[in-house]
Motif scaffolding. Structure first.
Motif, mmCIF file in Angstrom:
data_model
loop_
_atom_site.group_PDB
_atom_site.id
_atom_site.type_symbol
_atom_site.label_atom_id
_atom_site.label_comp_id
_atom_site.label_asym_id
_atom_site.label_seq_id
_atom_site.Cartn_x
_atom_site.Cartn_y
_atom_site.Cartn_z
ATOM 1 N N SER A 124 0.833 -1.206 0.000
ATOM 2 C CA SER A 124 0.000 0.000 0.000
ATOM 3 C C SER A 124 0.866 1.254 0.000
ATOM 4 O O SER A 124 0.589 2.211 -0.731
ATOM 5 N N ILE A 125 1.930 1.254 0.781
ATOM 6 C CA ILE A 125 2.846 2.393 0.803
ATOM 7 C C ILE A 125 3.498 2.576 -0.565
ATOM 8 O O ILE A 125 3.614 3.695 -1.071
ATOM 9 N N LYS A 126 3.885 1.472 -1.178
ATOM 10 C CA LYS A 126 4.499 1.538 -2.503
ATOM 11 C C LYS A 126 3.515 2.086 -3.535
ATOM 12 O O LYS A 126 3.872 2.909 -4.377
ATOM 13 N N GLU A 127 2.250 1.663 -3.452
ATOM 14 C CA GLU A 127 1.237 2.140 -4.390
ATOM 15 C C GLU A 127 0.991 3.633 -4.206
ATOM 16 O O GLU A 127 0.815 4.366 -5.171
ATOM 17 N N ILE A 128 1.007 4.095 -2.975
ATOM 18 C CA ILE A 128 0.842 5.528 -2.712
ATOM 19 C C ILE A 128 1.989 6.314 -3.346
ATOM 20 O O ILE A 128 1.771 7.364 -3.962
ATOM 21 N N HIS A 129 3.194 5.798 -3.229
ATOM 22 C CA HIS A 129 4.357 6.453 -3.831
ATOM 23 C C HIS A 129 4.204 6.541 -5.356
ATOM 24 O O HIS A 129 4.466 7.593 -5.961
ATOM 25 N N ILE A 130 3.767 5.465 -5.969
ATOM 26 C CA ILE A 130 3.586 5.458 -7.427
ATOM 27 C C ILE A 130 2.463 6.405 -7.837
ATOM 28 O O ILE A 130 2.567 7.096 -8.853
ATOM 29 N N SER A 131 1.402 6.487 -7.052
ATOM 30 C CA SER A 131 0.320 7.409 -7.399
ATOM 31 C C SER A 131 0.781 8.855 -7.299
ATOM 32 O O SER A 131 0.331 9.712 -8.051
ATOM 33 N N MET A 132 1.711 9.121 -6.382
ATOM 34 C CA MET A 132 2.270 10.473 -6.296
ATOM 35 C C MET A 132 3.089 10.793 -7.547
ATOM 36 O O MET A 132 3.067 11.922 -8.038
#
Length: 132
Positions: free
Chosen positions: A106-114
């Protein structure tokens, strides 16, 4: 360590809320992807498509890990009910590890969405400079 049947049961609401949040992310991304088809002329399309694919894959893996964690919580409760406390402890540990893995994804996905937002903002800046 001895765990009671209420220990894995405490994770049920947390895991359920995480799965709901992951599903909402997926639905938002699906809607964004569909609306993105209208703007295919933009030069940043390939970056956005790559970003969408990464995020969709991560969200799928987040959901799989969350559901697996939920499954192992239920198995833990079954093992406790059957009196197999050693196996229950190991099963609960697996459940916690899967939950942590889901959160890391989830943290990784948030980074990619940023990163996706940065790509979009770059395009907006370019369009604004062209108009001025």
């Amino acid at each position: 360590m001895e765990i009671s049947i209420s220990t894995p049961a405490m994770l049920f609401p947390a895991i359920s809320l995480l799965l709901l949040a992951f599903t909402q992310r997926f639905l938002a991304l699906a809607n964004l992807t569909r609306s993105f088809a209208n703007d295919y002329e933009q030069e940043n399309v390939m970056l956005q498509i790559q970003n969408f694919r990464k995020r969709i894959k991560l969200i799928r893996e987040m959901q799989q890990a969350g559901v697996s964690s939920f499954f192992f919580c239920v198995v833990t409760m079954l093992m406790i009910y059957m009196g197999w406390s050693v196996i229950a402890n190991w099963t609960f540990g697996i459940s916690l590890l899967l939950l942590m893995f889901s959160l890391v994804l989830s943290i990784k996905e948030i980074h990619i969405s940023m990163q996706a937002l940065d790509v979009h903002l770059e395009q907006v800046l370019k369009d604004t400079k062209k108009k001025v």
